[in-house]
Design a protein around this motif. Structure first.
Motif, mmCIF file in Angstrom:
data_model
loop_
_atom_site.group_PDB
_atom_site.id
_atom_site.type_symbol
_atom_site.label_atom_id
_atom_site.label_comp_id
_atom_site.label_asym_id
_atom_site.label_seq_id
_atom_site.Cartn_x
_atom_site.Cartn_y
_atom_site.Cartn_z
ATOM 1 N N ILE A 155 0.841 -1.199 0.000
ATOM 2 C CA ILE A 155 0.000 0.000 0.000
ATOM 3 C C ILE A 155 0.878 1.252 0.000
ATOM 4 N N LYS A 156 0.696 2.093 -1.012
ATOM 5 C CA LYS A 156 1.435 3.360 -1.092
ATOM 6 C C LYS A 156 0.577 4.521 -0.612
ATOM 7 N N SER A 157 -0.691 4.479 -0.956
ATOM 8 C CA SER A 157 -1.607 5.549 -0.556
ATOM 9 C C SER A 157 -3.023 5.003 -0.562
ATOM 10 N N VAL A 158 -3.915 5.697 0.122
ATOM 11 C CA VAL A 158 -5.325 5.322 0.161
ATOM 12 C C VAL A 158 -6.165 6.584 0.014
ATOM 13 N N HIS A 159 -7.434 6.404 -0.299
ATOM 14 C CA HIS A 159 -8.352 7.540 -0.354
ATOM 15 C C HIS A 159 -8.454 8.164 1.027
ATOM 16 N N LYS A 160 -8.583 9.470 1.088
ATOM 17 C CA LYS A 160 -8.582 10.163 2.377
ATOM 18 C C LYS A 160 -9.732 9.738 3.288
ATOM 19 N N ASN A 161 -10.806 9.145 2.705
ATOM 20 C CA ASN A 161 -11.951 8.716 3.512
ATOM 21 C C ASN A 161 -11.976 7.205 3.745
ATOM 22 N N ALA A 162 -10.928 6.503 3.357
ATOM 23 C CA ALA A 162 -10.936 5.035 3.422
ATOM 24 C C ALA A 162 -11.112 4.510 4.840
ATOM 25 N N PHE A 163 -10.568 5.219 5.841
ATOM 26 C CA PHE A 163 -10.638 4.742 7.214
ATOM 27 C C PHE A 163 -11.575 5.590 8.077
ATOM 28 N N ASN A 164 -12.498 6.295 7.437
ATOM 29 C CA ASN A 164 -13.440 7.126 8.186
ATOM 30 C C ASN A 164 -14.269 6.278 9.157
ATOM 31 N N ILE A 187 -0.654 -0.934 10.071
ATOM 32 C CA ILE A 187 -0.405 -0.638 8.655
ATOM 33 C C ILE A 187 1.092 -0.494 8.370
ATOM 34 N N ALA A 188 1.905 -1.057 9.240
ATOM 35 C CA ALA A 188 3.365 -0.967 9.070
ATOM 36 C C ALA A 188 3.823 -1.860 7.920
ATOM 37 N N ASN A 189 5.084 -1.637 7.521
ATOM 38 C CA ASN A 189 5.717 -2.439 6.457
ATOM 39 C C ASN A 189 4.957 -2.358 5.142
ATOM 40 N N ASN A 190 4.577 -1.134 4.805
ATOM 41 C CA ASN A 190 4.010 -0.824 3.492
ATOM 42 C C ASN A 190 4.835 0.312 2.887
ATOM 43 N N PRO A 191 4.956 0.372 1.564
ATOM 44 C CA PRO A 191 5.769 1.443 0.936
ATOM 45 C C PRO A 191 5.012 2.760 0.845
ATOM 46 N N TRP A 192 4.699 3.351 1.985
ATOM 47 C CA TRP A 192 3.845 4.545 2.035
ATOM 48 C C TRP A 192 4.489 5.745 1.347
ATOM 49 N N HIS A 193 3.637 6.500 0.637
ATOM 50 C CA HIS A 193 4.046 7.801 0.089
ATOM 51 C C HIS A 193 3.490 8.870 1.020
ATOM 52 N N CYS A 194 4.364 9.568 1.705
ATOM 53 C CA CYS A 194 3.937 10.548 2.710
ATOM 54 C C CYS A 194 3.568 11.862 2.050
#
Length: 259
Positions: free
Chosen positions: A125-134, A142-149
């Motif tokens: 997972i690099k990114s998610v929709h801003k409302n995905a975890f609403n 959610i650790a060990n994912n290639p997140w784009h900050c």
């Protein structure tokens, strides 16, 4: 008396037989509802284990009474919208160690308020929709994912209630600011408000543009003034180069006579 004992014995045998029959039906019903490749068991609710089942997508025939759902160590790449909407009793959802890259905006609709544990660690997972975890109340991993900050991730983590430890474990694989790559998200967010960067960038662009126009105007004015000065100097030199006009003798005599 013998007849009563015989009747009671037969009644008890019939009750035991009927009970066994009912339990067999219930077990058969649970087994028949269990998704292919998964194991279902009852322990404080229905537990569905689909770990290491070579699944490429989330099963759509999950029993509505599922309480614990293990989908870890598969080949799932996405979480579609409303895939869990009928699992109103779901408390634990494990999706770790898959190849998940995409999480749709309404992926957890229907279970966001009942979930207690959500494991999305060790995915892609690099990114998610801003409302995905609403409205998500669960403790999320959610650790060990290639997140784009970026600003979106900052908004996502802020929307996740009581998940400070979640943010602590997020490492920026990439970032809108290159110097934040490889650093924990919280450090990047503390150094700079990632949601204000576009505005600052726009302000800087406007300043640079205005400075460029101002420089062009000044340059044109300086060029115009110098060009006029150069033209005036040339014109003056031209006038100086002209021969001076001398008076003729008859013109001088005429002037004397008139006087």
């Amino acid at each position: 008396m013998h007849f009563v004992d015989l009747w009671l014995t037969r009644s008890l045998s019939m009750c035991l037989l009927l009970q066994s029959f009912v339990l067999m039906i219930l077990c058969f019903h649970s087994a028949s509802m269990c998704p292919k490749g998964c194991l279902c068991s009852h322990s404080g609710g229905l537990n569905v284990s689909c770990s290491n089942a070579n699944l490429k997508e989330i099963p759509r025939d999950l029993p509505p009474e599922t309480v614990l759902l293990y989908l870890d160590s598969n080949q799932i790449t996405s979480i579609p919208n409303e895939i869990f909407k009928d699992l109103h009793q779901l408390r634990v959802l494990n999706l770790s160690k898959n190849g998940i890259e995409f999480i749709d905006e309404h992926a957890f609709k229907g279970v966001a308020e009942t979930l207690q544990t959500l494991d999305l660690s060790d995915n892609r997972i690099k990114s998610v929709h801003k409302n995905a975890f609403n409205n998500l109340k669960a403790r999320a991993r959610i650790a060990n994912n290639p997140w784009h900050c970026d600003c979106t991730l900052q908004q996502v983590l802020r929307s996740m209630a009581s998940n400070h430890e979640t943010a602590n474990n997020v490492i920026c694989k990439t970032s809108v600011l290159d110097e934040h790559a490889g650093r924990p998200f919280l450090n990047a967010a503390n150094d700079a408000d990632l949601c204000n960067l576009p505005k600052r960038t726009t302000d800087y662009a406007m300043l640079v543009t205005m400075f460029g126009w101002f420089t062009m105007v000044i340059s044109y004015v300086v060029y115009y003034v110098r060009q006029n000065q150069e033209d005036a100097r040339r014109h003056l030199e031209y006038l100086k180069s002209l021969p001076s006009r001398q008076k003729k003798p008859d013109e001088a005599d005429d002037i004397s006579t008139v006087v």
